[in-house]
Scaffold this motif. Structure first.
Motif, PDB file in Angstrom:
ATOM      1  N   LEU A 213      22.749 -16.221 -28.149  1.00  0.00           N
ATOM      2  CA  LEU A 213      23.152 -15.919 -26.780  1.00  0.00           C
ATOM      3  C   LEU A 213      22.144 -14.972 -26.142  1.00  0.00           C
ATOM      4  N   PRO A 214      21.757 -15.197 -24.902  1.00  0.00           N
ATOM      5  CA  PRO A 214      20.852 -14.266 -24.228  1.00  0.00           C
ATOM      6  C   PRO A 214      21.390 -12.837 -24.291  1.00  0.00           C
ATOM      7  N   GLY A 215      20.526 -11.907 -24.706  1.00  0.00           N
ATOM      8  CA  GLY A 215      20.923 -10.518 -24.858  1.00  0.00           C
ATOM      9  C   GLY A 215      21.226 -10.127 -26.281  1.00  0.00           C
ATOM     10  N   MET A 216      21.331 -11.102 -27.190  1.00  0.00           N
ATOM     11  CA  MET A 216      21.645 -10.798 -28.590  1.00  0.00           C
ATOM     12  C   MET A 216      20.399 -10.713 -29.465  1.00  0.00           C
ATOM     13  N   GLY A 217      19.242 -10.972 -28.900  1.00  0.00           N
ATOM     14  CA  GLY A 217      18.022 -10.997 -29.692  1.00  0.00           C
ATOM     15  C   GLY A 217      16.964 -10.042 -29.173  1.00  0.00           C
ATOM     16  N   LEU A 218      15.700 -10.449 -29.329  1.00  0.00           N
ATOM     17  CA  LEU A 218      14.577  -9.558 -29.093  1.00  0.00           C
ATOM     18  C   LEU A 218      13.702  -9.958 -27.915  1.00  0.00           C
ATOM     19  N   LEU A 219      13.995 -11.058 -27.246  1.00  0.00           N
ATOM     20  CA  LEU A 219      13.066 -11.605 -26.270  1.00  0.00           C
ATOM     21  C   LEU A 219      13.211 -10.971 -24.887  1.00  0.00           C
ATOM     22  N   PRO A 220      12.104 -10.849 -24.151  1.00  0.00           N
ATOM     23  CA  PRO A 220      12.128 -10.297 -22.781  1.00  0.00           C
ATOM     24  C   PRO A 220      12.544 -11.373 -21.772  1.00  0.00           C
ATOM     25  N   LEU A 221      13.807 -11.760 -21.829  1.00  0.00           N
ATOM     26  CA  LEU A 221      14.259 -12.894 -21.021  1.00  0.00           C
ATOM     27  C   LEU A 221      14.240 -12.597 -19.526  1.00  0.00           C
ATOM     28  N   GLY A 222      14.529 -11.362 -19.158  1.00  0.00           N
ATOM     29  CA  GLY A 222      14.444 -10.996 -17.743  1.00  0.00           C
ATOM     30  C   GLY A 222      13.027 -11.130 -17.216  1.00  0.00           C
ATOM     31  N   MET A 223      12.055 -10.692 -18.007  1.00  0.00           N
ATOM     32  CA  MET A 223      10.657 -10.827 -17.614  1.00  0.00           C
ATOM     33  C   MET A 223      10.254 -12.294 -17.524  1.00  0.00           C
ATOM     34  N   LEU A 224      10.800 -13.117 -18.419  1.00  0.00           N
ATOM     35  CA  LEU A 224      10.507 -14.553 -18.371  1.00  0.00           C
ATOM     36  C   LEU A 224      11.043 -15.177 -17.084  1.00  0.00           C
ATOM     37  N   LEU A 225      12.262 -14.829 -16.708  1.00  0.00           N
ATOM     38  CA  LEU A 225      12.826 -15.356 -15.467  1.00  0.00           C
ATOM     39  C   LEU A 225      12.035 -14.877 -14.253  1.00  0.00           C
ATOM     40  N   ALA A 226      11.624 -13.612 -14.288  1.00  0.00           N
ATOM     41  CA  ALA A 226      10.811 -13.097 -13.186  1.00  0.00           C
ATOM     42  C   ALA A 226       9.487 -13.852 -13.094  1.00  0.00           C
ATOM     43  N   ARG A 227       8.921 -14.188 -14.264  1.00  0.00           N
ATOM     44  CA  ARG A 227       7.667 -14.939 -14.285  1.00  0.00           C
ATOM     45  C   ARG A 227       7.868 -16.341 -13.697  1.00  0.00           C
ATOM     46  N   LEU A 228       8.952 -16.991 -14.082  1.00  0.00           N
ATOM     47  CA  LEU A 228       9.245 -18.316 -13.530  1.00  0.00           C
ATOM     48  C   LEU A 228       9.457 -18.239 -12.018  1.00  0.00           C
ATOM     49  N   ASN A 229      10.098 -17.186 -11.565  1.00  0.00           N
ATOM     50  CA  ASN A 229      10.309 -17.007 -10.127  1.00  0.00           C
ATOM     51  C   ASN A 229       8.981 -16.831  -9.398  1.00  0.00           C
ATOM     52  N   GLU A 230       8.066 -16.082 -10.001  1.00  0.00           N
ATOM     53  CA  GLU A 230       6.747 -15.892  -9.397  1.00  0.00           C
ATOM     54  C   GLU A 230       6.026 -17.230  -9.235  1.00  0.00           C
ATOM     55  N   TYR A 231       6.217 -18.115 -10.190  1.00  0.00           N
ATOM     56  CA  TYR A 231       5.585 -19.434 -10.129  1.00  0.00           C
ATOM     57  C   TYR A 231       6.367 -20.414  -9.251  1.00  0.00           C
ATOM     58  N   ARG A 232       7.473 -19.934  -8.664  1.00  0.00           N
ATOM     59  CA  ARG A 232       8.327 -20.768  -7.815  1.00  0.00           C
ATOM     60  C   ARG A 232       8.840 -21.986  -8.581  1.00  0.00           C
ATOM     61  N   TYR A 233       9.248 -21.718  -9.799  1.00  0.00           N
ATOM     62  CA  TYR A 233       9.777 -22.778 -10.658  1.00  0.00           C
ATOM     63  C   TYR A 233      11.068 -23.328 -10.073  1.00  0.00           C
ATOM     64  N   ASN A 234      11.207 -24.658 -10.066  1.00  0.00           N
ATOM     65  CA  ASN A 234      12.381 -25.279  -9.464  1.00  0.00           C
ATOM     66  C   ASN A 234      12.942 -26.404 -10.330  1.00  0.00           C
ATOM     67  N   GLY A 235      12.705 -26.322 -11.647  1.00  0.00           N
ATOM     68  CA  GLY A 235      13.248 -27.322 -12.553  1.00  0.00           C
ATOM     69  C   GLY A 235      14.627 -26.918 -13.063  1.00  0.00           C
ATOM     70  N   LEU A 236      14.924 -27.296 -14.282  1.00  0.00           N
ATOM     71  CA  LEU A 236      16.200 -26.953 -14.905  1.00  0.00           C
ATOM     72  C   LEU A 236      16.044 -25.747 -15.819  1.00  0.00           C
ATOM     73  N   ILE A 237      17.100 -24.958 -15.923  1.00  0.00           N
ATOM     74  CA  ILE A 237      17.199 -23.919 -16.948  1.00  0.00           C
ATOM     75  C   ILE A 237      18.486 -24.200 -17.708  1.00  0.00           C
ATOM     76  N   THR A 238      18.352 -24.518 -18.984  1.00  0.00           N
ATOM     77  CA  THR A 238      19.487 -24.962 -19.795  1.00  0.00           C
ATOM     78  C   THR A 238      19.802 -23.932 -20.862  1.00  0.00           C
ATOM     79  N   VAL A 239      21.006 -23.411 -20.836  1.00  0.00           N
ATOM     80  CA  VAL A 239      21.444 -22.448 -21.850  1.00  0.00           C
ATOM     81  C   VAL A 239      21.745 -23.213 -23.134  1.00  0.00           C
ATOM     82  N   GLU A 240      21.025 -22.864 -24.188  1.00  0.00           N
ATOM     83  CA  GLU A 240      21.199 -23.516 -25.491  1.00  0.00           C
ATOM     84  C   GLU A 240      21.567 -22.455 -26.529  1.00  0.00           C
TER      85      GLU A 240
END
Length: 265
Positions: A196-223
């Motif tokens: 689950l997001p938040g239970m591990g070690l990854l900078p997921l907020g920074m990743l989302l911010a990076r995708l936003n900077e690139y104006r990403y408009n695809g799918l984001i699927t919670v797995e």
């Protein structure tokens, strides 16, 4: 803004899918991603279930290329024909010693899918290492493969980290070809992936911010892997709803007008 989807694992009976669709609807997801359902599923009723819940099947995970089902498909996926999702995800297989045979089977499968469904609908997912096996293509080679064969990328964040790659640098490298992001956390060991997001070690907020900077408009699927426990006594619906809100918040900022423009208006 990217649509936020929930990955649903295969179930043997339609009533299990009904429960999963109900959960996804209550959490506020925009759609779902399905692992290829068994042949016995009534696809007409499954489509009706998606229509009733306003949760279209946006993505479908193909059987593994080296599985019996995958080998026998010859570029035709029955669930793809029945459910008509936006994209089909083909995961890079693993091999222990000889990569070439597995790579050839995988390449042929991807090219046959491309011929049948079009390049816009076929994505390649970066794999994760196993105890004695590694993916036949690493993240950089996935990028090269997708450019060479004109298909797209399904970026699995946890698998990227499990392979020893930096998720932010990998995002920079892959983003022109990304059509779907498998969004989950990683716990630092191959057995602790897709948390689950938040239970591990990854900078997921920074990743989302990076995708936003690139104006990403695809799918984001919670797995999330089966059996991953919910921390404390949290209500799963509330927890997943917060995850959906967390993801959307990074892209809503892009749509908000600048303060000066808003004041002038």
């Amino acid at each position: 803004m990217p649509d936020v989807c929930l990955q649903l694992r295969p179930a043997g009976k339609l009533r299990h899918y009904a429960k999963m669709f109900d959960f996804a609807e209550r959490c506020g997801f925009d759609g779902v991603e399905l692992c290829t359902p068994p042949f016995s599923i009534d696809f007409e009723r499954l489509n009706l279930l998606a229509l009733e819940r306003s949760l279209p099947v946006r993505s479908l995970i193909a059987p593994r290329p080296l599985s019996t089902t995958g080998v026998l498909m010859h570029g035709k996926c029955y669930a793809m024909d029945e459910l008509n999702p936006d994209i089909l995800v083909v995961e890079v297989p693993r091999a222990s010693v000889l990569n070439w045979p597995a790579l050839q089977v995988f390449k042929n499968m991807v090219l046959l899918f491309k011929d049948n469904y079009g390049k816009e609908r076929v994505t390649v997912e970066n794999g994760r290492p196993g105890p004695f096996q590694r993916p036949v293509l690493d993240v950089k080679k996935v990028r090269d493969f997708c450019y060479a064969h004109d298909v797209y990328v399904n970026f699995d964040v946890a698998s990227c980290a499990a392979s020893g790659m930096d998720v932010l640098l990998s995002c920079d490298m892959l983003v022109p070809r990304i059509k779907n992001v498998h969004f989950s956390d990683y716990g630092g060991a191959s057995s602790h992936g897709h948390l689950l997001p938040g239970m591990g070690l990854l900078p997921l907020g920074m990743l989302l911010a990076r995708l936003n900077e690139y104006r990403y408009n695809g799918l984001i699927t919670v797995e999330v892997d089966p059996g991953v426990s919910i921390p404390g006594q949290d209500d799963p619906v509330i927890l997943y709803s917060e995850i959906v809100g967390f993801i959307r918040s990074y892209f809503e900022r892009r749509q908000a007008p600048p303060a000066e423009a808003a004041g002038a208006a």
